[in-house]
Design a protein around this motif. Sequence first.
Motif, PDB file in Angstrom:
ATOM      1  N   ARG A  51       0.639  -1.180   0.028  1.00  0.00           N
ATOM      2  CA  ARG A  51       0.084   0.006   0.124  1.00  0.00           C
ATOM      3  C   ARG A  51       0.863   1.371   0.056  1.00  0.00           C
ATOM      4  O   ARG A  51       0.851   2.158  -0.725  1.00  0.00           O
ATOM      5  CB  ARG A  51      -0.811   0.006   1.239  1.00  0.00           C
ATOM      6  CG  ARG A  51      -1.966  -0.950   1.243  1.00  0.00           C
ATOM      7  CD  ARG A  51      -2.760  -1.066   2.593  1.00  0.00           C
ATOM      8  NE  ARG A  51      -3.701  -2.139   2.674  1.00  0.00           N
ATOM      9  CZ  ARG A  51      -5.047  -1.784   2.564  1.00  0.00           C
ATOM     10  NH1 ARG A  51      -5.360  -0.715   2.250  1.00  0.00           N
ATOM     11  NH2 ARG A  51      -5.583  -2.883   2.590  1.00  0.00           N
ATOM     12  N   MET A  52       1.815   1.134   0.956  1.00  0.00           N
ATOM     13  CA  MET A  52       2.832   2.380   0.894  1.00  0.00           C
ATOM     14  C   MET A  52       3.682   2.588  -0.379  1.00  0.00           C
ATOM     15  O   MET A  52       3.642   3.656  -0.820  1.00  0.00           O
ATOM     16  CB  MET A  52       3.976   2.041   2.138  1.00  0.00           C
ATOM     17  CG  MET A  52       4.364   3.550   2.460  1.00  0.00           C
ATOM     18  SD  MET A  52       3.070   4.523   3.217  1.00  0.00           S
ATOM     19  CE  MET A  52       3.997   6.316   2.608  1.00  0.00           C
ATOM     20  N   ALA A  53       4.014   1.457  -1.205  1.00  0.00           N
ATOM     21  CA  ALA A  53       4.540   1.532  -2.353  1.00  0.00           C
ATOM     22  C   ALA A  53       3.765   2.218  -3.446  1.00  0.00           C
ATOM     23  O   ALA A  53       3.952   3.088  -4.104  1.00  0.00           O
ATOM     24  CB  ALA A  53       4.766   0.245  -2.942  1.00  0.00           C
ATOM     25  N   ASN A  54       2.255   1.833  -3.309  1.00  0.00           N
ATOM     26  CA  ASN A  54       1.267   2.612  -4.168  1.00  0.00           C
ATOM     27  C   ASN A  54       1.205   4.197  -3.748  1.00  0.00           C
ATOM     28  O   ASN A  54       1.027   4.972  -4.848  1.00  0.00           O
ATOM     29  CB  ASN A  54      -0.072   1.923  -3.930  1.00  0.00           C
ATOM     30  CG  ASN A  54      -0.260   0.929  -4.800  1.00  0.00           C
ATOM     31  OD1 ASN A  54       0.415   0.881  -5.955  1.00  0.00           O
ATOM     32  ND2 ASN A  54      -0.814  -0.187  -4.608  1.00  0.00           N
ATOM     33  N   ALA A  55       1.102   4.380  -2.516  1.00  0.00           N
ATOM     34  CA  ALA A  55       1.271   5.673  -2.155  1.00  0.00           C
ATOM     35  C   ALA A  55       2.400   6.728  -2.364  1.00  0.00           C
ATOM     36  O   ALA A  55       2.173   7.938  -2.875  1.00  0.00           O
ATOM     37  CB  ALA A  55       1.078   5.788  -0.423  1.00  0.00           C
ATOM     38  N   LEU A  56       3.608   6.034  -2.485  1.00  0.00           N
ATOM     39  CA  LEU A  56       4.591   6.810  -2.956  1.00  0.00           C
ATOM     40  C   LEU A  56       4.734   7.106  -4.564  1.00  0.00           C
ATOM     41  O   LEU A  56       4.893   8.130  -4.834  1.00  0.00           O
ATOM     42  CB  LEU A  56       5.894   6.052  -2.841  1.00  0.00           C
ATOM     43  CG  LEU A  56       6.362   5.861  -1.138  1.00  0.00           C
ATOM     44  CD1 LEU A  56       7.375   4.870  -0.853  1.00  0.00           C
ATOM     45  CD2 LEU A  56       6.749   7.160  -0.508  1.00  0.00           C
ATOM     46  N   ALA A  57       4.158   5.866  -5.285  1.00  0.00           N
ATOM     47  CA  ALA A  57       4.201   6.254  -6.631  1.00  0.00           C
ATOM     48  C   ALA A  57       3.091   7.554  -6.818  1.00  0.00           C
ATOM     49  O   ALA A  57       3.401   8.279  -7.736  1.00  0.00           O
ATOM     50  CB  ALA A  57       3.518   4.838  -7.435  1.00  0.00           C
ATOM     51  N   ALA A  58       1.976   7.369  -6.158  1.00  0.00           N
ATOM     52  CA  ALA A  58       0.895   8.543  -6.187  1.00  0.00           C
ATOM     53  C   ALA A  58       1.523   9.773  -5.730  1.00  0.00           C
ATOM     54  O   ALA A  58       1.199  10.598  -6.326  1.00  0.00           O
ATOM     55  CB  ALA A  58      -0.013   8.187  -5.281  1.00  0.00           C
ATOM     56  N   LEU A  59       2.433  10.018  -4.911  1.00  0.00           N
ATOM     57  CA  LEU A  59       3.084  11.354  -4.499  1.00  0.00           C
ATOM     58  C   LEU A  59       4.251  11.564  -5.460  1.00  0.00           C
ATOM     59  O   LEU A  59       4.854  12.516  -5.544  1.00  0.00           O
ATOM     60  CB  LEU A  59       3.873  11.136  -3.209  1.00  0.00           C
ATOM     61  CG  LEU A  59       2.775  11.169  -1.989  1.00  0.00           C
ATOM     62  CD1 LEU A  59       3.888  10.632  -0.519  1.00  0.00           C
ATOM     63  CD2 LEU A  59       1.978  12.060  -1.925  1.00  0.00           C
ATOM     64  N   GLY A  60       4.401  10.815  -6.683  1.00  0.00           N
ATOM     65  CA  GLY A  60       5.202  11.164  -7.684  1.00  0.00           C
ATOM     66  C   GLY A  60       6.728  10.541  -7.376  1.00  0.00           C
ATOM     67  O   GLY A  60       7.492  11.342  -8.338  1.00  0.00           O
ATOM     68  N   VAL A  61       6.866   9.801  -6.364  1.00  0.00           N
ATOM     69  CA  VAL A  61       8.169   9.089  -6.276  1.00  0.00           C
ATOM     70  C   VAL A  61       8.641   8.314  -7.223  1.00  0.00           C
ATOM     71  O   VAL A  61       7.944   7.296  -7.610  1.00  0.00           O
ATOM     72  CB  VAL A  61       8.255   8.582  -4.869  1.00  0.00           C
ATOM     73  CG1 VAL A  61       9.592   7.783  -4.750  1.00  0.00           C
ATOM     74  CG2 VAL A  61       8.002   9.399  -3.930  1.00  0.00           C
ATOM     75  N   GLY A  62       9.637   8.542  -8.124  1.00  0.00           N
ATOM     76  CA  GLY A  62       9.875   7.531  -9.146  1.00  0.00           C
ATOM     77  C   GLY A  62      11.154   6.579  -8.750  1.00  0.00           C
ATOM     78  O   GLY A  62      11.970   6.943  -7.929  1.00  0.00           O
ATOM     79  N   PHE A  63      11.684   5.882 -10.053  1.00  0.00           N
ATOM     80  CA  PHE A  63      12.603   5.058  -9.802  1.00  0.00           C
ATOM     81  C   PHE A  63      14.062   5.825  -9.418  1.00  0.00           C
ATOM     82  O   PHE A  63      14.270   6.818 -10.070  1.00  0.00           O
ATOM     83  CB  PHE A  63      12.771   4.529 -11.144  1.00  0.00           C
ATOM     84  CG  PHE A  63      13.703   3.317 -11.066  1.00  0.00           C
ATOM     85  CD1 PHE A  63      13.267   1.833 -10.670  1.00  0.00           C
ATOM     86  CD2 PHE A  63      14.962   3.129 -11.766  1.00  0.00           C
ATOM     87  CE1 PHE A  63      13.818   0.775 -10.461  1.00  0.00           C
ATOM     88  CE2 PHE A  63      15.688   1.931 -11.662  1.00  0.00           C
ATOM     89  CZ  PHE A  63      15.284   0.909 -11.189  1.00  0.00           C
ATOM     90  N   GLY A  64      14.563   5.506  -8.272  1.00  0.00           N
ATOM     91  CA  GLY A  64      16.088   6.204  -7.857  1.00  0.00           C
ATOM     92  C   GLY A  64      15.707   7.552  -7.369  1.00  0.00           C
ATOM     93  O   GLY A  64      16.585   8.196  -7.001  1.00  0.00           O
ATOM     94  N   ASP A  65      14.471   7.821  -6.988  1.00  0.00           N
ATOM     95  CA  ASP A  65      14.297   9.078  -6.267  1.00  0.00           C
ATOM     96  C   ASP A  65      14.517   8.644  -4.799  1.00  0.00           C
ATOM     97  O   ASP A  65      14.266   7.446  -4.353  1.00  0.00           O
ATOM     98  CB  ASP A  65      12.867   9.743  -6.444  1.00  0.00           C
ATOM     99  CG  ASP A  65      12.463  10.347  -7.669  1.00  0.00           C
ATOM    100  OD1 ASP A  65      13.484  10.778  -8.294  1.00  0.00           O
ATOM    101  OD2 ASP A  65      11.132  10.395  -7.891  1.00  0.00           O
ATOM    102  N   ARG A  66      14.997   9.651  -4.327  1.00  0.00           N
ATOM    103  CA  ARG A  66      15.414   9.473  -2.661  1.00  0.00           C
ATOM    104  C   ARG A  66      14.065   9.540  -1.672  1.00  0.00           C
ATOM    105  O   ARG A  66      13.470  10.787  -1.559  1.00  0.00           O
ATOM    106  CB  ARG A  66      16.688  10.130  -2.370  1.00  0.00           C
ATOM    107  CG  ARG A  66      17.748   9.500  -2.533  1.00  0.00           C
ATOM    108  CD  ARG A  66      18.198   9.570  -3.785  1.00  0.00           C
ATOM    109  NE  ARG A  66      18.829  10.732  -4.347  1.00  0.00           N
ATOM    110  CZ  ARG A  66      18.744  11.128  -5.457  1.00  0.00           C
ATOM    111  NH1 ARG A  66      18.512  10.103  -6.551  1.00  0.00           N
ATOM    112  NH2 ARG A  66      19.275  12.278  -6.022  1.00  0.00           N
ATOM    113  N   VAL A  67      13.890   8.820  -0.889  1.00  0.00           N
ATOM    114  CA  VAL A  67      12.883   9.109   0.339  1.00  0.00           C
ATOM    115  C   VAL A  67      13.445   8.985   1.525  1.00  0.00           C
ATOM    116  O   VAL A  67      14.031   8.060   1.871  1.00  0.00           O
ATOM    117  CB  VAL A  67      11.651   7.977  -0.155  1.00  0.00           C
ATOM    118  CG1 VAL A  67      10.923   8.056   1.365  1.00  0.00           C
ATOM    119  CG2 VAL A  67      11.044   8.028  -1.118  1.00  0.00           C
ATOM    120  N   ALA A  68      13.318  10.091   2.353  1.00  0.00           N
ATOM    121  CA  ALA A  68      14.179   9.991   3.655  1.00  0.00           C
ATOM    122  C   ALA A  68      13.105   9.881   4.752  1.00  0.00           C
ATOM    123  O   ALA A  68      12.156   9.919   4.650  1.00  0.00           O
ATOM    124  CB  ALA A  68      14.528  11.400   3.917  1.00  0.00           C
TER     125      ALA A  68
END
Length: 545
Positions: A51-68
């Motif tokens: 679910r969180m992976a879906n949420a991150l994608a919805a926030l525009g987090v793409g391949f290689g982007d950094r999430v802190a």
Amino acid sequence: MQGQMMQQPLLISNLIVHAERHHAGREVVSRRVEGDIHRSTYKELASRSRRMANALAALGVGFGDRVATLAWNGYRHMELYYAVSGSGAVLHTVNPRLHPDQIVYIADHAEDKVLCFDMTFLPLIQAVARRTRTIKHFVAMTDRAHMPAPEVAATIPNLLCYEDLVAAQDDRFEWPNFDENTASSLCYTSGTTGNPKGVLYSHRSTLLHTFAIVMPDALSCSERDVILPVVPMFHVNAWGLPYAGCMTGAKMVFPGPGLDGKSLYELFESEGVTLSAGVPTVWQGLLAHVEANNLKFSTMKRTVIGGSACPPAMIRAFGEKLGVHVLHAWGMTEMSPLGTCCTFKAKHAGLGQEERYAVMAKQGRVVYGVDMKIVDDQGAEMAWGSETSGDLYVRGPWIIGSYFKDEGGNPLIDGWFPTGDVARIDADGYMQITDRSKDVIKSGGEWIGSIDLENIAMAHPAVAMAACIAAKHPKWDERPLLVVVKKPGAQVTREELLAFFEGKIAKWWTPDDVTFVEAIPLGATGKMQKNKLREQFKDYHLPTA
Ligand code: ADP
């Protein structure tokens, strides 16, 4: 001719898929910032990670982007370990004990897009949020009921609620397949000198490191274990234990913000913890609590101690009074982190207890995958089995090749990584750190190992903490000065402490003086900051000078 086996990349998502399929019901228990104990399972963790992976994608987090993350050890943090890396983004675990200026520096350097934080760190987020340049969303790792009041929330740009994000998404998510050399997570070294530098792990290096740490001659983790990592998930990925949990199916117990002796002890006992891991300073608090209240561990069998030298007195206290076997381990951020671990060889079977303790005081032998050597001032490899120390070099598939964004240039020398540690290696391949090269005391051109001196001082019953640093000397250049914090209520004089060294080391190694202080400064990962002490005592006048 090529081998004809399946081509399957080593990916972090494989770990959570495995845990859900084969250890679905095994528990993940966390002490929450909200104050309660939260119970979950690998099945639920896997579902919420998707679910969180879906949420991150919805926030525009793409391949290689950094999430802190700025978070304690807990299930939501573990979900992010899998959601972020599993979807091909890079998890950047930030140490909340760093100075706000340093946090702004590394968030900008890493170009973080999203930052997820535990509510404990709300004031810190308020201090840094508007100063960082690339973060688009701040996610409070809590539920709607515990979100900050509207007037506080308004101080943070684009503040989101973790549980709202999870609830809004479907738990169907196909973990993507990609090259195993893709970056998975990013840790910055604490930067005692200069700016922090980023160490960028890959899926492959993380999986190989996980295979290595669970082996019997390393941390020996299995499904039957209950693992409580005291070492924070922001300190080199809690030494890999959140990955080892999924690989083995061990029950995981997370202490959240409760790192005092009493809270830890309660959790060890109530959850039946069998294996733990942390730096020596944390265990001091736990030992003090256990001793003061005459307690025993009913299930804990082993604890990994590393990050700085584990004083032999601590190994004994665990072994003799509490029946807990200490696994002394050594590594560093640049090594994912595990390099060596002190387990016995067959030849040690007949040793008496004292001789066994002498082996256990060493940092141990390499786990398979790591190679090490010691070199002299000219860079020539030194023989093993002598008392002489040299600079410790390492190489292996989970050891750094270059820093993130090539900061500092090529760190390698002929394909080896110089660790900055000074060590000796015995004939059986057991390595013992004598110093960090920047902490070495050079007396009349000869090295004095400050760790050996600290270990002796720590064995004195009145000593709570001891650091040995170089003080200026007109004849010898530098001589050892022992800086001591006494245990509460304990009495000991300079003369008594100096006499305590007699017969335990070469006479010329004995410190020239002892000075008593209220506290020794500790860094962001709980290690003594000897550079600060050296600064504090730079004009110290030794009685021998
Ligand atoms: P930093 O402390 O700079 O953030 P690390 O956490 O990566 O970085 O620390 C790595 C260093 O910690 C090693 O190079 C070594 O000096 C020290 N260290 C780690 N484990 C041990 C140990 N068991 N004994 C002595 N020193 C250790």
